[in-house]
Design an enzyme around this catalytic site. Structure first.
Site, PDB file in Angstrom:
ATOM      1  N   LYS A   2       0.851  -1.183   0.000  1.00  0.00           N
ATOM      2  CA  LYS A   2       0.000   0.000   0.000  1.00  0.00           C
ATOM      3  C   LYS A   2       0.890   1.236   0.000  1.00  0.00           C
ATOM      4  CE  LYS A   2      -2.808  -3.322   1.920  1.00  0.00           C
ATOM      5  NZ  LYS A   2      -2.345  -4.634   2.437  1.00  0.00           N
ATOM      6  N   TRP A  40      -1.991   0.691  -4.876  1.00  0.00           N
ATOM      7  CA  TRP A  40      -1.508  -0.638  -4.561  1.00  0.00           C
ATOM      8  C   TRP A  40      -0.449  -1.058  -5.564  1.00  0.00           C
ATOM      9  CZ3 TRP A  40      -6.560  -3.793  -3.292  1.00  0.00           C
ATOM     10  CH2 TRP A  40      -6.960  -3.477  -1.978  1.00  0.00           C
TER      11      TRP A  40
END
Lengths: 552, 552
Positions: A446, A451
């Protein structure tokens, strides 16, 4: 305006009654490793399910009670599949591949008082028995050395399955009228982290799932088919195939414990199943066997592969060398398991179809899906936006069995506030509903609200000629929250050149995804089943055990 | 132990959402009789269903309200099929072939306030309108002469479907969370005797039935298929095909009003559907058309025939002359309608399969059946014992809509005490679940606790070279309760010889079934649809209008 429809519950009892009557001559054949397999008709299987219910009732089993089964895929196990839920009890399939302590924990957590076990599995059960203080009766199906149980827990009564059935009245068991939301079957996830979690399927979910398994865009079971479930009956009810088969009149070929490539090839050639299902490891072994010693496997129209991603090379090899079509499907214990099946859209040429066939498949009609991004927003189905997959549907779990208070538990990391299952998988969905899973959510990095796929970075790194193995984990970063750490295992004789590796990556991925932190390791830590153990890497980093080079 | 499954209702809303998204590019094509058919994708159909719901809401339609549709099979009708139930209202399909008074009675009984009508059907609706005092809005879909409605009932508002849709917001309709047992659709039986009876399908029954229609041993709908429902959408929801198709991603080819053999053959050749369904009369016409002017119908893998028994000669002719497989299926308005489908058991040669293919079919898994004999006892499934067929299941009616008190009504001649539907059909079931229907229960002759099949006697009599037509009815008999009366129409020039006919019969049926009473008539009385009108014969006998000869 009120509906005027009858209110008839969807139950396993109905599957049993229908299959045993309308498809009375369909067969459950169990491979024995000897000249003749064991053969029973659906009518006989139904009749024996009634006897089993009589017997369990006599042992004190009541509605709502779990009954454990520590069994391979056999005709006897099929009778337990039908008779136990039909009498209102709960079929609790036990995964014989779990570590002993975990298996004992599960039996105690479920509070199984009766366990059905294959004679061939007594060496596994016997040493466990002293730790199963809830168990009062052990029923042994098929030949086995019951003396192994002697002295383990003298208060446990041991019965022979065939004798028990023979001693029962031949008249039908008076099946209770069940609510379709009553518990039918229980299966624990293997739980690589934390305690195993129990998923309790309802009669309704089992019935609806069986209907969908029969659908031609799923497994397409009909009365003209013979199905070989290689996937064990202790793995999510063998993906629902036994129930679907009994509903459709599809004959079943049960492999028992003969899951090695050679007997599998032998039974396919001898019994000519039309459809089979199992995990890629099984198909890898079967391919090698068929390459080495060809058999006639032409009866198979479809080989379903699930449980983990099937290597495209394996699918192609089956097709080119043995004329077999491998179809991928996706699901998990919590999804009964049918979630998606990878049939390509209609009318495509083989090479156009390929990108669809290597996905996890197209979502089934009853399964709602959404992708939730790092900031909690629902992402579009554009084939690019990656988010955690959440699912909803009538055969999807909304809780786990028995928390501390005995009530179903809904941990927030597993179920959303509005009741959807958080699968823990990260992936994309195309506009026409094809799912591709890339990472476990816990392994995704993250970074600043975006992502980064660790699996994608690893695959690129492992394509470098000097890299033998590579693992990428997220590590804390003051500015971005998390950033990737690349741990590489170099090939013998290779010289560390992080800048070179980074340059190699920069041609393949976006700049903001490039790792700054690099380390060389002897080997990537692995779990007992051979997967990368990223927990260990993260801990080693946190404890300062790794020599890390940071590139600007 | 409690189930841990999610509780997700089975609704039309789910079918709509899934089909419009995952199968967005599947098509609803409507034949127009012009160069180009009308083509809409599932995505467009879904979007228009939302607009229709917005529009109906603005016209005052609330949850539970019926909305009438007097429409052919069209893309517009498909939008009504989806949008009306999804908004919580009730799709009320109106059978445009009923006598005007019956149609008006039905609209009033259902209390439809809004009626959607094809422009081409305005000549039918206009003269009815003065008798439809419940109707407030008429929505006209497609071109038509709306001036026909002028002055009929000035308080009725007339809207154009396309204008209404165009005026709605483009944002999604906020579908309500519906109970799966809520009413979704309403269809009246044509009711040859007595008042029409309303069957109210629930969301649950529609959903489950759609799942079963897709099953490969039923109609086998997949995303690779195109389905041509020739059966009208006002006949038991076109046998559930529209819902099943939207769920499966099966493209739909809608024939609109072009149900004559020539346009049907044209549209099959042009649009290449893979599966079609309709009544034998339609197939009889299509066969003659194809014999006279062959078309390429090779796209069709299956022609489903239902509604009444399909003559074996017709099935054979299609197969031999045009390579088309006709599959019989059985059902009725009260059964949604799928009850049985006549696929033969696996592995039979063509001539062995034939006796199975001419039955009404093999019972579907969700449909329980029993045969009840003249004395009320349940009969065995031995292929010989004839009884009235009673059925039970999640998509079978257990009542009719709106009795005098507005509550569902359960007349004892239609529903058993334990809630099964009495089909009014008499037949046999084989041990493996194949159903053969022979008589309507009201036409069976109840003689001394046994049943005599009037149809069997008639078929034998009509096989006699001197008999043109024959009808057999039960008449009161002091000793036996009822005995058969044979009414024969002799061929021109034939001489009455009852003893000879009786001797002819005695070689074919059991002695106790032989009629004592005989009469010769000019013609057998017929109903408006050409069936034997046995009520008339019985009355003529009772009133002494027939010249009856009694043989000892």
């Amino acid at each position: 305006m009120q509906s005027t429809m009858q209110d008839v519950p969807l139950t396993v009892t109905r599957i049993l009654a229908y299959g045993a009557r309308v498809h009375s001559s369909s067969r459950v054949t169990t491979w024995t490793g000897e000249a003749e397999p064991q053969r029973r008709t659906f009518a006989e299987t139904g009749e024996r399910s009634h006897r089993l219910a009589h017997a369990l009732r006599a042992l004190g089993v009541r509605e709502g009670d779990p009954v454990g089964t520590l069994m391979w895929n056999t005709g006897d196990h099929m009778e337990a599949y039908l008779g136990i839920p039909a009498m209102g009890a709960v079929l609790h399939t036990l995964n014989l591949r779990l570590p002993a302590e975990q298996l004992a924990w599960i039996v105690r957590h479920a509070a199984d008082r009766v366990v059905l076990v294959n004679g061939s599995l007594l060496p596994l059960l016997a040493p466990l028995l002293p730790h199963l203080d809830c168990v009062e009766h052990v029923v042994v199906a098929g030949p086995g050395d019951t003396s192994l149980l002697a002295g383990r827990r003298p208060e446990v009564q041991v019965h022979a399955y065939e004798e028990l059935l023979a001693a029962q009245p031949g008249d039908p068991y008076p099946w209770p009228e069940l609510d379709e939301r009553a518990a039918a079957a229980l299966c624990y996830t293997s739980g690589t982290t934390g305690e195993p979690k129990g998923v309790v399927y309802s009669h309704r979910s089992v019935y609806l799932h069986a209907m969908d398994v029969c659908n031609p865009d799923a497994f397409g079971l009909t009365a003209a088919e013979t199905c070989l479930p290689v996937v064990p009956m202790f793995h999510v009810n063998a993906w629902g195939l036994p129930y679907a088969a009994f509903m459709a009149g599809t004959s079943l070929l049960m492999p028992d414990r003969f899951l090695q490539p050679a007997p599998l090839a032998d039974m396919i050639a001898a019994e000519r199943p039309t459809v089979t299902a199992g995990v890629p490891t099984i198909w890898q072994g079967l391919l090698a066997e068929l390459d080495a010693r060809p058999r006639d496997v032409s009866s198979l129209r479809t080989v379903v592969s699930g449980g983990s991603a099937c290597p495209p090379a394996l699918m192609k090899a089956f097709e080119e060398r043995h004329g077999l079509t491998v179809v991928q499907a996706w699901g998990m214990t919590e999804t009964s398991p049918l979630g998606s099946v990878a049939y390509p859209p209609h009318g495509l040429e083989a090479d156009e179809a390929w990108p669809y066939r290597i996905t996890q498949g197209r979502l089934r009609p009853a399964v709602d899906a959404r992708l939730v991004g790092p900031d909690g927003r629902v992402l579009p189905w554009d084939g690019k936006s990656a988010g955690e997959l959440e699912v909803r549907g009538p055969w999807i779990a909304g809780a786990y069995h028995g928390g501390a208070d005995g009530e179903p538990q809904r941990p927030a990391d597993k179920f959303s506030e509005d009741g959807w299952l958080r699968t823990g998988d990260v992936g994309t969905i195309t506009p026409d509903g094809y799912l591709t899973l890339t990472d476990r959510a816990k392994d995704v990095i993250k970074s600043g609200g975006e992502w980064i796929s660790s699996v994608e970075l690893e695959n690129h790194l492992m394509a470098h000629p000097e890299v033998a193995e590579a693992a990428v984990v997220g590590v804390p970063d003051e500015k971005w929250g998390e950033r990737p750490l690349a741990a590489v295992v170099l090939r013998d004789g290779a010289v560390v050149d992080y800048a070179g590796l980074r340059a190699f990556l920069s041609e393949r991925i976006a700049r903001w995804q490039l790792p700054e932190r690099w380390t060389a390791v002897e080997a990537v830590p692995k779990t007992s089943v051979g997967k990368f153990d990223k927990k260990v890497l993260r801990r080693q980093y946190a404890d300062g055990e790794l020599v890390v080079t940071t590139l600007a």
